[in-house]
Design a protein around this motif. Structure first.
Motif, short mmCIF file in Angstrom:
data_model
loop_
_atom_site.label_atom_id
_atom_site.label_comp_id
_atom_site.label_asym_id
_atom_site.label_seq_id
_atom_site.Cartn_x
_atom_site.Cartn_y
_atom_site.Cartn_z
N LYS A 12 8.26 19.75 -27.19
CA LYS A 12 7.32 20.29 -27.97
C LYS A 12 5.95 19.56 -27.69
O LYS A 12 5.93 18.39 -27.80
CB LYS A 12 7.81 20.32 -29.59
CG LYS A 12 6.82 21.02 -30.34
CD LYS A 12 7.31 21.24 -31.81
CE LYS A 12 6.21 21.72 -32.55
NZ LYS A 12 6.56 22.98 -33.29
N ILE A 13 4.74 20.27 -27.57
CA ILE A 13 3.67 19.62 -27.29
C ILE A 13 2.36 20.27 -28.14
O ILE A 13 2.85 21.24 -29.05
CB ILE A 13 3.17 19.74 -25.84
CG1 ILE A 13 3.02 21.20 -25.42
CG2 ILE A 13 4.17 18.91 -24.96
CD1 ILE A 13 2.28 21.45 -24.08
N GLY A 14 1.41 19.65 -28.25
CA GLY A 14 0.38 20.05 -29.19
C GLY A 14 -0.71 21.10 -28.58
O GLY A 14 -0.32 21.61 -27.70
N ALA A 15 -1.83 21.22 -28.92
CA ALA A 15 -3.06 21.95 -28.71
C ALA A 15 -3.52 21.69 -27.33
O ALA A 15 -3.63 20.43 -26.77
CB ALA A 15 -4.06 22.31 -29.76
N GLY A 16 -4.32 22.65 -26.68
CA GLY A 16 -5.03 22.30 -25.60
C GLY A 16 -4.58 23.48 -24.21
O GLY A 16 -3.61 24.35 -24.35
N LEU A 29 1.28 15.07 -19.19
CA LEU A 29 0.71 16.25 -20.25
C LEU A 29 -0.61 15.56 -20.84
O LEU A 29 -0.54 14.60 -21.12
CB LEU A 29 1.95 16.46 -21.16
CG LEU A 29 3.11 16.89 -20.56
CD1 LEU A 29 4.38 17.03 -21.73
CD2 LEU A 29 2.96 18.29 -19.89
N PHE A 30 -1.51 16.47 -20.91
CA PHE A 30 -2.62 15.96 -21.69
C PHE A 30 -2.87 17.10 -22.97
O PHE A 30 -3.10 18.49 -22.71
CB PHE A 30 -3.91 15.91 -20.73
CG PHE A 30 -5.26 15.64 -21.37
CD1 PHE A 30 -5.50 14.78 -22.25
CD2 PHE A 30 -6.39 15.95 -21.06
CE1 PHE A 30 -6.44 14.16 -22.75
CE2 PHE A 30 -7.64 15.67 -21.27
CZ PHE A 30 -7.71 14.47 -22.26
N HIS A 31 -2.57 16.61 -24.15
CA HIS A 31 -2.82 17.77 -25.18
C HIS A 31 -3.22 16.99 -26.52
O HIS A 31 -3.75 15.87 -26.39
CB HIS A 31 -1.37 18.29 -25.45
CG HIS A 31 -0.23 17.25 -25.81
ND1 HIS A 31 0.41 17.11 -26.97
CD2 HIS A 31 0.06 16.50 -24.90
CE1 HIS A 31 1.17 15.99 -26.82
NE2 HIS A 31 1.38 15.61 -25.63
N HIS A 35 -5.52 14.53 -34.71
CA HIS A 35 -6.71 14.01 -34.52
C HIS A 35 -6.85 13.36 -33.06
O HIS A 35 -8.04 13.35 -32.56
CB HIS A 35 -7.23 13.02 -35.45
CG HIS A 35 -7.37 13.74 -36.72
ND1 HIS A 35 -8.33 14.76 -36.84
CD2 HIS A 35 -6.75 13.76 -37.84
CE1 HIS A 35 -8.44 15.25 -38.13
NE2 HIS A 35 -7.49 14.55 -38.73
N PRO A 36 -5.64 12.90 -32.49
CA PRO A 36 -5.89 12.10 -31.15
C PRO A 36 -5.58 12.99 -30.04
O PRO A 36 -4.94 14.17 -30.05
CB PRO A 36 -5.00 11.08 -31.05
CG PRO A 36 -3.75 11.84 -31.99
CD PRO A 36 -4.43 12.67 -33.21
N GLU A 37 -6.21 12.91 -29.00
CA GLU A 37 -5.91 13.54 -27.61
C GLU A 37 -5.06 12.61 -26.71
O GLU A 37 -5.17 11.43 -27.09
CB GLU A 37 -7.02 13.54 -26.66
CG GLU A 37 -8.13 15.02 -27.23
CD GLU A 37 -9.23 15.27 -26.40
OE1 GLU A 37 -9.63 16.30 -26.41
OE2 GLU A 37 -9.72 14.45 -25.39
N ILE A 38 -3.97 13.27 -26.49
CA ILE A 38 -2.77 12.34 -26.00
C ILE A 38 -2.55 12.60 -24.58
O ILE A 38 -2.56 13.75 -24.18
CB ILE A 38 -1.36 12.48 -26.74
CG1 ILE A 38 -1.78 12.54 -28.41
CG2 ILE A 38 -0.26 12.19 -26.32
CD1 ILE A 38 -0.81 12.92 -29.32
N VAL A 39 -2.12 11.57 -23.88
CA VAL A 39 -1.60 11.58 -22.46
C VAL A 39 -0.24 11.06 -22.52
O VAL A 39 -0.02 9.98 -22.91
CB VAL A 39 -2.48 10.71 -21.69
CG1 VAL A 39 -2.11 11.15 -20.05
CG2 VAL A 39 -3.87 11.19 -21.48
N ASP A 40 0.82 12.25 -22.07
CA ASP A 40 2.14 11.55 -22.07
C ASP A 40 2.42 11.62 -20.60
O ASP A 40 2.12 12.39 -19.56
CB ASP A 40 2.97 12.91 -22.77
CG ASP A 40 2.94 12.82 -24.36
OD1 ASP A 40 2.86 11.68 -24.81
OD2 ASP A 40 2.98 13.50 -25.06
N CYS A 41 3.26 10.64 -20.37
CA CYS A 41 4.05 10.44 -18.80
C CYS A 41 5.40 10.66 -19.12
O CYS A 41 5.85 9.66 -19.92
CB CYS A 41 3.55 9.04 -18.30
SG CYS A 41 4.27 9.01 -16.69
#
Length: 171
Positions: A12-16, A29-31, A35-41
């Protein structure tokens, strides 16, 4: 098979609007979550998180469509480059996720918010990270040093669009 390939994992990921990027057995993933923008590896085979980077953002879409990042990350060698909806250009170490450098292009180049925020995917070419910034003072297109983030050149007085730069060899 009739129902498509088997599902290995889900997350499950956020907005973007940023698409996932796959390289070297990793999924980036960049989402945005809250409030944070997140980079997941993530491990491409298992979906297991290898690292996560994040930074706060206050971006709000004026039309209520989506407040997440628009530009798809770029992976080159052992670096991941992201460009957030508020104009934060960042370089991350793909191995452990630490932030190598970041530039607040909105503050540095006085770029307007635009219709839907900043939406460019970084182009990495010839040791440069090229971004369609759309800033003031001939900062329509800006090239940053791939290693340090230092500005190498600026060109055009054009506002930012939602197209990303591409490299081409013309003969």
């Amino acid at each position: 098979p009739k129902d498509g390939p088997p599902t290995l994992w889900r997350k499950k990921i956020g907005a973007g609007f940023a698409g996932p990027v796959v390289s070297g057995g990793r999924v980036i993933l960049f989402h945005r979550l809250a409030h944070p923008e997140i980079v997941d590896c993530l491990d491409a085979g298992t979906g297991r998180e290898q690292w996560q980077g994040a930074y706060p953002t206050g971006y709000r879409d004026d039309f209520g469509f989506d407040d997440g990042p628009r530009g798809t990350p770029t992976i080159v060698s052992n670096r991941v480059y992201t460009y957030g909806a508020e104009g934060l250009l960042s370089c991350w170490d793909a191995g452990d996720g630490h932030k190598v450098w970041s530039i607040d292009t909105k503050s540095q180049f006085h770029q307007p918010k635009g219709f839907f925020g900043m939406a460019c995917s970084p182009l990495v070419e010839g040791g440069l990270v090229v971004v369609n910034v759309g800033g003031k003072d001939t900062a329509g297109l800006v090239a940053f040093d791939q290693t340090t983030g230092k500005v190498r050149w600026k060109a055009t007085k054009d506002e930012a669009s939602y197209a990303s730069p591409v490299a081409a060899t013309l003969s």
